[in-house]
Design an enzyme around this catalytic site. Structure first.
Site, PDB file in Angstrom:
ATOM      1  N   TRP A 132      43.580  43.811  44.491  1.00  0.00           N
ATOM      2  CA  TRP A 132      42.697  42.922  43.719  1.00  0.00           C
ATOM      3  C   TRP A 132      42.356  43.474  42.339  1.00  0.00           C
ATOM      4  O   TRP A 132      41.796  42.774  41.516  1.00  0.00           O
ATOM      5  CB  TRP A 132      41.393  42.701  44.494  1.00  0.00           C
ATOM      6  CG  TRP A 132      41.501  41.674  45.589  1.00  0.00           C
ATOM      7  CD1 TRP A 132      42.619  40.987  45.973  1.00  0.00           C
ATOM      8  CD2 TRP A 132      40.435  41.226  46.437  1.00  0.00           C
ATOM      9  NE1 TRP A 132      42.306  40.130  47.006  1.00  0.00           N
ATOM     10  CE2 TRP A 132      40.972  40.260  47.310  1.00  0.00           C
ATOM     11  CE3 TRP A 132      39.083  41.547  46.548  1.00  0.00           C
ATOM     12  CZ2 TRP A 132      40.196  39.609  48.277  1.00  0.00           C
ATOM     13  CZ3 TRP A 132      38.313  40.909  47.509  1.00  0.00           C
ATOM     14  CH2 TRP A 132      38.873  39.943  48.364  1.00  0.00           C
ATOM     15  N   LYS A 133      42.633  44.761  42.125  1.00  0.00           N
ATOM     16  CA  LYS A 133      42.213  45.417  40.875  1.00  0.00           C
ATOM     17  C   LYS A 133      40.713  45.181  40.675  1.00  0.00           C
ATOM     18  O   LYS A 133      39.997  45.104  41.685  1.00  0.00           O
ATOM     19  CB  LYS A 133      43.078  44.921  39.710  1.00  0.00           C
ATOM     20  CG  LYS A 133      44.571  45.058  40.035  1.00  0.00           C
ATOM     21  CD  LYS A 133      45.499  44.838  38.886  1.00  0.00           C
ATOM     22  CE  LYS A 133      46.939  45.018  39.368  1.00  0.00           C
ATOM     23  NZ  LYS A 133      47.917  44.899  38.314  1.00  0.00           N
TER      24      LYS A 133
ATOM     25  N   HIS B 127      48.306  54.445  40.778  1.00  0.00           N
ATOM     26  CA  HIS B 127      48.707  53.171  40.165  1.00  0.00           C
ATOM     27  C   HIS B 127      48.930  53.372  38.662  1.00  0.00           C
ATOM     28  O   HIS B 127      48.216  54.160  38.025  1.00  0.00           O
ATOM     29  CB  HIS B 127      47.630  52.110  40.411  1.00  0.00           C
ATOM     30  CG  HIS B 127      48.099  50.726  40.061  1.00  0.00           C
ATOM     31  ND1 HIS B 127      48.138  50.268  38.772  1.00  0.00           N
ATOM     32  CD2 HIS B 127      48.590  49.735  40.828  1.00  0.00           C
ATOM     33  CE1 HIS B 127      48.626  49.026  38.768  1.00  0.00           C
ATOM     34  NE2 HIS B 127      48.910  48.690  40.007  1.00  0.00           N
TER      35      HIS B 127
ATOM     36  N   GLU C 166      48.104  51.682  36.198  1.00  0.00           N
ATOM     37  CA  GLU C 166      46.921  51.436  35.360  1.00  0.00           C
ATOM     38  C   GLU C 166      46.017  52.661  35.332  1.00  0.00           C
ATOM     39  O   GLU C 166      45.390  52.960  34.311  1.00  0.00           O
ATOM     40  CB  GLU C 166      46.184  50.177  35.855  1.00  0.00           C
ATOM     41  CG  GLU C 166      46.965  48.920  35.484  1.00  0.00           C
ATOM     42  CD  GLU C 166      46.765  47.745  36.421  1.00  0.00           C
ATOM     43  OE1 GLU C 166      45.836  47.752  37.238  1.00  0.00           O
ATOM     44  OE2 GLU C 166      47.585  46.804  36.330  1.00  0.00           O
TER      45      GLU C 166
ATOM     46  N   GLY D 228      51.990  42.224  35.927  1.00  0.00           N
ATOM     47  CA  GLY D 228      51.149  41.286  35.194  1.00  0.00           C
ATOM     48  C   GLY D 228      51.876  40.549  34.088  1.00  0.00           C
ATOM     49  O   GLY D 228      51.247  39.919  33.236  1.00  0.00           O
TER      50      GLY D 228
ATOM     51  N   SER E  63      54.479  41.156  39.650  1.00  0.00           N
ATOM     52  CA  SER E  63      54.607  39.694  39.514  1.00  0.00           C
ATOM     53  C   SER E  63      55.194  39.015  40.758  1.00  0.00           C
ATOM     54  O   SER E  63      55.916  38.027  40.635  1.00  0.00           O
ATOM     55  CB  SER E  63      55.425  39.332  38.269  1.00  0.00           C
ATOM     56  OG  SER E  63      54.774  39.798  37.103  1.00  0.00           O
TER      57      SER E  63
ATOM     58  N   GLY F  54      49.529  41.828  43.046  1.00  0.00           N
ATOM     59  CA  GLY F  54      48.337  41.873  42.205  1.00  0.00           C
ATOM     60  C   GLY F  54      47.716  40.488  42.060  1.00  0.00           C
ATOM     61  O   GLY F  54      47.056  39.980  42.966  1.00  0.00           O
ATOM     62  N   GLY F  55      47.958  39.850  40.930  1.00  0.00           N
ATOM     63  CA  GLY F  55      47.327  38.567  40.602  1.00  0.00           C
ATOM     64  C   GLY F  55      47.404  37.515  41.706  1.00  0.00           C
ATOM     65  O   GLY F  55      46.423  36.799  41.965  1.00  0.00           O
TER      66      GLY F  55
HETATM   67  P1  13P Z   1      50.884  41.709  39.463  1.00  0.00           P
HETATM   68  O1  13P Z   1      51.345  41.205  40.825  1.00  0.00           O
HETATM   69  O2  13P Z   1      49.688  40.981  38.936  1.00  0.00           O
HETATM   70  O3  13P Z   1      52.022  41.794  38.505  1.00  0.00           O
HETATM   71  O4  13P Z   1      50.368  43.221  39.690  1.00  0.00           O
HETATM   72  C1  13P Z   1      51.201  44.116  40.335  1.00  0.00           C
HETATM   73  C2  13P Z   1      50.426  45.332  40.643  1.00  0.00           C
HETATM   74  O5  13P Z   1      50.094  46.102  39.755  1.00  0.00           O
HETATM   75  C3  13P Z   1      50.069  45.579  42.041  1.00  0.00           C
HETATM   76  O6  13P Z   1      49.563  46.863  42.226  1.00  0.00           O
END
Ligand code: 13P
Length: 256
Positions: free
Chosen positions: A11-12, A97, A99, A175, A215, A236-237
């Site tokens: 979920w970030k 991760h 990020e 993302g 993605s 992620g998203g």
């Molecule tokens: P997205 O699916 O939003 O591209 O993010 C991938 C991610 O960083 C999962 O850890």
């Protein structure tokens, strides 16, 4: 051996506790989430773990955190230990991760310390690795990912690595809406498994899971996860909406 697939949401930094509870109830109202062959885990902001653990109890949906500190306790303002996460209901934790590497200055050394702590705790680690666009365009993706793996796994014993999930997340796919081609995901997961074999042994390489992230959505999930070496996805998203996440889980579990 047949490895169980893992669909994990990341979920970030999204959702309040009230929104997280609403998500959990909506997800469960859709029916069984996952199957004997497909495990499901949601890596949520740690403040939601305890509330969600009560809701997901008995449903098969597991919980994970997105970060952890490597000390057990002490004067580390703002940090959370493995024991605290496990006590709040986490079974998994994401380590390294991209990020965190890029925005919070996490070095290979810090990631290795975190992984060592996680491997001697009840938590199962999800270690993220992946090359950036420049490295991919230079044909250096294996070198980049191999180096990250070696650094992260330093002093990790064979028992730790058997519980490991590696998430291959190419930075150019996170993302961006630009999913890696299924062939690229397969090739890199096979490479990661061969690297584990060379660092440990064939048994460890066979037991560890390698999943793909970047993605992933309900359209791409099935193709990405098909094939012997890709054991699931880190989403992620598309994990933020219960109907979309449910569709991803189903598209994988109905075809494995
Ligand atoms: P997205 O699916 O939003 O591209 O993010 C991938 C991610 O960083 C999962 O850890």
């Amino acid at each position: 051996m047949t490895r169980r697939k893992l669909i994990a949401g990341n979920w970030k930094m999204h959702k309040t506790t009230a929104q997280a509870i609403q998500f959990a109830n909506e997800l469960l109202s859709r029916g069984a989430v996952g199957s004997a062959k497909t495990e499901v885990c949601l890596c949520v902001p740690s403040v939601h773990l305890y509330a969600l653990a009560g809701i997901f109890e008995g449903s098969g949906v597991k919980l994970g955190a997105q970060n952890v500190y490597y000390e057990d306790e002490g004067a580390y303002t703002g940090e959370i230990s493995c024991g605290m996460l496990a006590g709040a209901g986490a079974g998994y934790v994401i380590v390294g991760h991209s990020e965190r590497r890029a925005l919070f200055a996490e070095t290979d050394d810090i990631i290795n310390k975190k992984l060592l702590a996680v491997c001697s705790s009840p938590l199962n680690p999800i270690l993220c690795v992946g090359e950036n666009l420049e490295q991919r365009e230079a044909g250096a993706e294996r070198q980049a990912v191999g180096d990250q793996l070696e650094a992260a796994l330093r002093d990790i014993g064979v028992r730790g690595v058997q519980r490991l999930t590696v998430a291959y997340e190419p930075l150019w796919a996170i993302g961006t809406g630009k999913t890696a081609l299924p062939g690229q995901a397969r090739e890199m997961c096979a490479f990661i498994r061969s690297k584990i074999e060379s660092l440990y042994d064939g048994h460890a390489a066979d037991r560890m899971r390698c999943i793909y992230g970047g993605s992933v959505d309900p359209v791409t999930a099935h193709d990405i996860v098909s094939g012997a070496d890709v054991d699931g996805a880190l989403v992620g998203g598309a994990s933020l909406k219960p109907d979309v996440f449910f569709d991803i889980v189903n598209s994988v579990s109905n075809h494995t």
